[in-house]
Design a protein around this motif. Structure first.
Motif, short mmCIF file in Angstrom:
data_model
loop_
_atom_site.label_atom_id
_atom_site.label_comp_id
_atom_site.label_asym_id
_atom_site.label_seq_id
_atom_site.Cartn_x
_atom_site.Cartn_y
_atom_site.Cartn_z
N UNK A 126 157.55 -49.49 33.64
CA UNK A 126 157.60 -48.61 34.87
C UNK A 126 157.01 -49.25 36.15
N UNK A 135 159.16 -51.73 37.51
CA UNK A 135 160.38 -50.74 38.04
C UNK A 135 160.14 -50.17 39.39
N UNK A 136 158.71 -49.62 39.40
CA UNK A 136 158.48 -48.77 40.66
C UNK A 136 158.05 -49.81 41.65
N UNK A 186 161.05 -52.45 42.46
CA UNK A 186 162.73 -52.10 42.51
C UNK A 186 162.82 -50.83 43.43
N UNK A 240 155.05 -42.20 41.03
CA UNK A 240 153.65 -42.71 40.21
C UNK A 240 152.81 -41.62 40.06
#
Lengths: 290, 328
Positions: free
Chosen positions: B113, B116-117, B120, B134
């Motif tokens: 995560x 990805x956060x 991306x 988040x």
């Protein structure tokens, strides 16, 4: 040279197109995952404003017909929730302030004073911090009874001030260890004594870190469960966490009441979260890397 | 961890102020010693609240005591009894499940995560979107565990619980379960709740760690044609290894200590299916009032936790030393 640059560039455009296509599914997956985290809060909020009749007719998944606040109100009155909030605020606030002061004093001696054997002192505080509360709870219970402090908010305040200060000492010692020596030397030459250096220089300069600690101590203490559960047995002294946990443990609540309880328990946490969001996320980063 | 920094700073300080100021050495020593006074309140408070109770607890674990009267010395009897107590072993076995649910799974999911956060969403949709997502993942972390327990025990309730209602609504009625009341399922349900509770912590720490990583590393790798997975494996993971160590250590310790969730969700039941050491010692102390036996359980737990903490600190110190070494 030119050719290689060109291939790199075309390669990049191809990649950009590809990522643009795959971009939204990934975002969608993340949003769904984030929703899954938040959905329990939403269900609770939705059901806390349903009347019992509506709940039993439509079940937990329907949207409420209107705002039914009697469930919340009767729960609030039944558990004297206002008093619980006051207790939680009083205990968490006193602990946060006390633990910050204690941490500052400890860290001043360790980080700036560099007393002899400081590595050991620090290791001692760290270990005290990770010690399971189960290993303290019975003697603390017993001793507080002996001292006449059992079932008082003061006993919980004292215990948590010390436990939270263990973490604060650990974190602040690292921060103060890097405090610019020149400032302290200069103040000393100007005739300030150690006490004045601490309150007029070290504390004001470290204010951001102290703020982070204050917020953390407050929320951690607010959420504490085991020791308050053991120490605070009378209704007038219980914290929000303990009161709700005990009610839940007794399995006496119907669905509407459970939701009222959950919503009233969730709301302060969400308020703290919104108010302190930046401090929290920044603080965790500071705490973890130190 | 601080030691390396401090020694460096002290060496530098000496260099600057040494030599010409020799005569001040005596006063310096006196100043340094009197700093110990600032430690006095802290040390006294610790003795009273942590050290003395801890020693008492350890002492009581070698006795037979019901909490009233004077304890009878029984040597290692409590510990011998523990070895044969299947409830004790079961509680520690459940602890391993909790380590999976609170340390292993959240760290793994948190890594994916966070990458990805950060890499991306942050890049393509702006850091605001990443911050909002988040915050959603972190929210359960600020919730008192007792409240989280109320929320989930209601969602997982057998009759009229949201999960079962949802399953019925989408035509999977046969999947309905008594999630917390079925001895075969309860532990997994509690584990699921703990993953939900815990996930925000690794995520936030890892995202903060990623901010340290030089973006050029990613750009270079991207130019070399490395896909997302390879960048994750060869840049993200090695770069935030210190954070991974820290998170795994603290989450494992938290998993061994888990109490509130079990108290509120299942009370260790059904039939001890979700009992954990901390809850086991709590009931032994306060419901069965076998204080000596409870103290023995909590002492074993303490030894485990302190051992883990020492290993974790060692790893952290070593990682930071290596980093210092690289910098100089």
């Amino acid at each position: 040279m030119t050719t290689s640059v060109r291939t790199a560039r075309t390669g990049r455009t191809v990649r950009t197109v590809r990522t643009a296509v795959s971009r939204y599914p990934v975002l969608l997956a993340l949003v769904i995952a984030a929703l899954f985290m938040v959905v329990p809060f939403l269900i609770v909020a939705v059901n806390a404003v349903k009347s019992p009749a509506e709940y039993s007719a439509d079940g937990p998944l329907s949207l409420p017909d209107g705002l039914y606040l009697d469930g919340l109100k009767s729960f609030w009155e039944r558990v004297d929730f206002g008093q619980k909030l006051i207790n939680s605020f009083l205990i968490s606030g006193a602990v946060a302030a006390g633990a910050v002061v204690l941490s500052v004093l400890n860290a001043y001696a360790i980080g700036i004073g560099r007393i002899r054997g400081r590595t050991w002192v620090l290791a001692f505080f760290v270990l005290a911090n990770v010690l399971p509360q189960e290993a303290l709870v019975y003697p603390v219970y017993y001793l507080s009874k002996e001292a006449g402090l059992y079932d008082t908010r003061l006993s919980v305040i004292i215990v948590f001030t010390v436990i939270q200060a263990a973490f604060g000492t650990y974190l602040l010692s690292a921060v103060l260890g890097r405090f610019p020596r020149e400032i302290i030397e200069a103040a000393r030459i100007d005739g300030a004594n150690r006490w004045q250096v601490l309150w007029r220089i070290v504390v004001p300069v470290s204010r951001p870190t102290l703020g982070v600690l204050l917020v953390f101590f407050f929320i951690w203490t607010w959420n504490e469960f085991l020791l308050p559960l053991v120490m605070l047995i009378s209704n007038d002294n219980q914290t929000v966490s303990v009161a709700l946990g005990v009610l839940q443990g007794q399995r006496l609540m119907d669905a509407t009441m459970t939701n009222a309880a959950a919503l009233l328990g969730v709301l302060p946490a969400i308020v703290f979260f919104l108010v302190f969001q930046r401090t929290l996320t920044r603080g965790i980063a500071v705490g973890a890397v130190k | 961890m601080t030691v390396t920094v401090e020694q460096g700073a002290r060496a530098a300080g000496r260099h600057r102020h040494g030599g010409p100021r020799r005569p001040r050495i005596r006063t310096r020593i006196r100043i340094r010693d009197s700093y110990a006074l600032f430690l006095l309140p802290g040390v006294l408070a610790f003795l009273a609240v942590v050290v003395v109770p801890f020693l008492m607890n350890t002492g009581v674990s070698f006795t037979d005591w019901q909490g009233v009267g004077s304890p009878d010395w029984s040597g290692l009897a409590n510990y011998r009894e523990l070895m044969d107590d299947s409830a004790f072993w079961a509680s520690f076995r459940h602890s391993l499940f909790m380590v999976v649910a609170m340390a292993v799974v959240p760290t793994a999911i948190g890594l994916v995560l966070a990458a990805a956060l950060f890499d991306f969403v942050g890049k393509h949709f702006g850091s605001r979107t990443a911050a909002v997502l988040r915050a959603c993942f972190y929210l359960p972390q600020v919730l008192p565990i007792a409240v989280a327990g109320i929320v989930w025990s209601w969602i997982l309730a057998p009759d009229n619980g949201s999960l079962n209602e949802l399953l019925k609504a989408v035509g999977l009625g046969s999947w309905q379960q008594d999630w917390l009341g079925d001895p075969d399922l309860a532990l997994y349900s509690v584990m699921g709740v703990m993953v939900w509770v815990q996930i925000g912590f690794p995520l936030v720490v890892f995202m903060a760690g990623l901010q340290r990583v030089d973006p050029q590393l990613y750009e270079a790798a991207e130019l070399d044609g490395a896909g997302w997975w390879r960048r994750f494996r060869h840049i993200t993971l090695p770069q935030i290894r210190p954070e991974i160590h820290v998170v795994l250590t603290w989450c494992t310790i938290a998993a061994l200590k888990v109490f509130g969730a079990v108290y509120v969700l299942t009370k260790g039941g059904p039939g001890g299916a979700t009992d954990v050491p901390s809850y086991f010692s709590f009931t032994t102390f306060f419901e069965k009032t076998q204080v000596g036996y409870g103290a023995a359980i909590s002492t074993v737990l303490t030894v485990l936790v302190l051992g883990l903490a020492l290993v974790g600190l060692r790893l952290q110190t070593r990682a930071e030393d290596a980093e210092e070494g690289l910098r100089t």
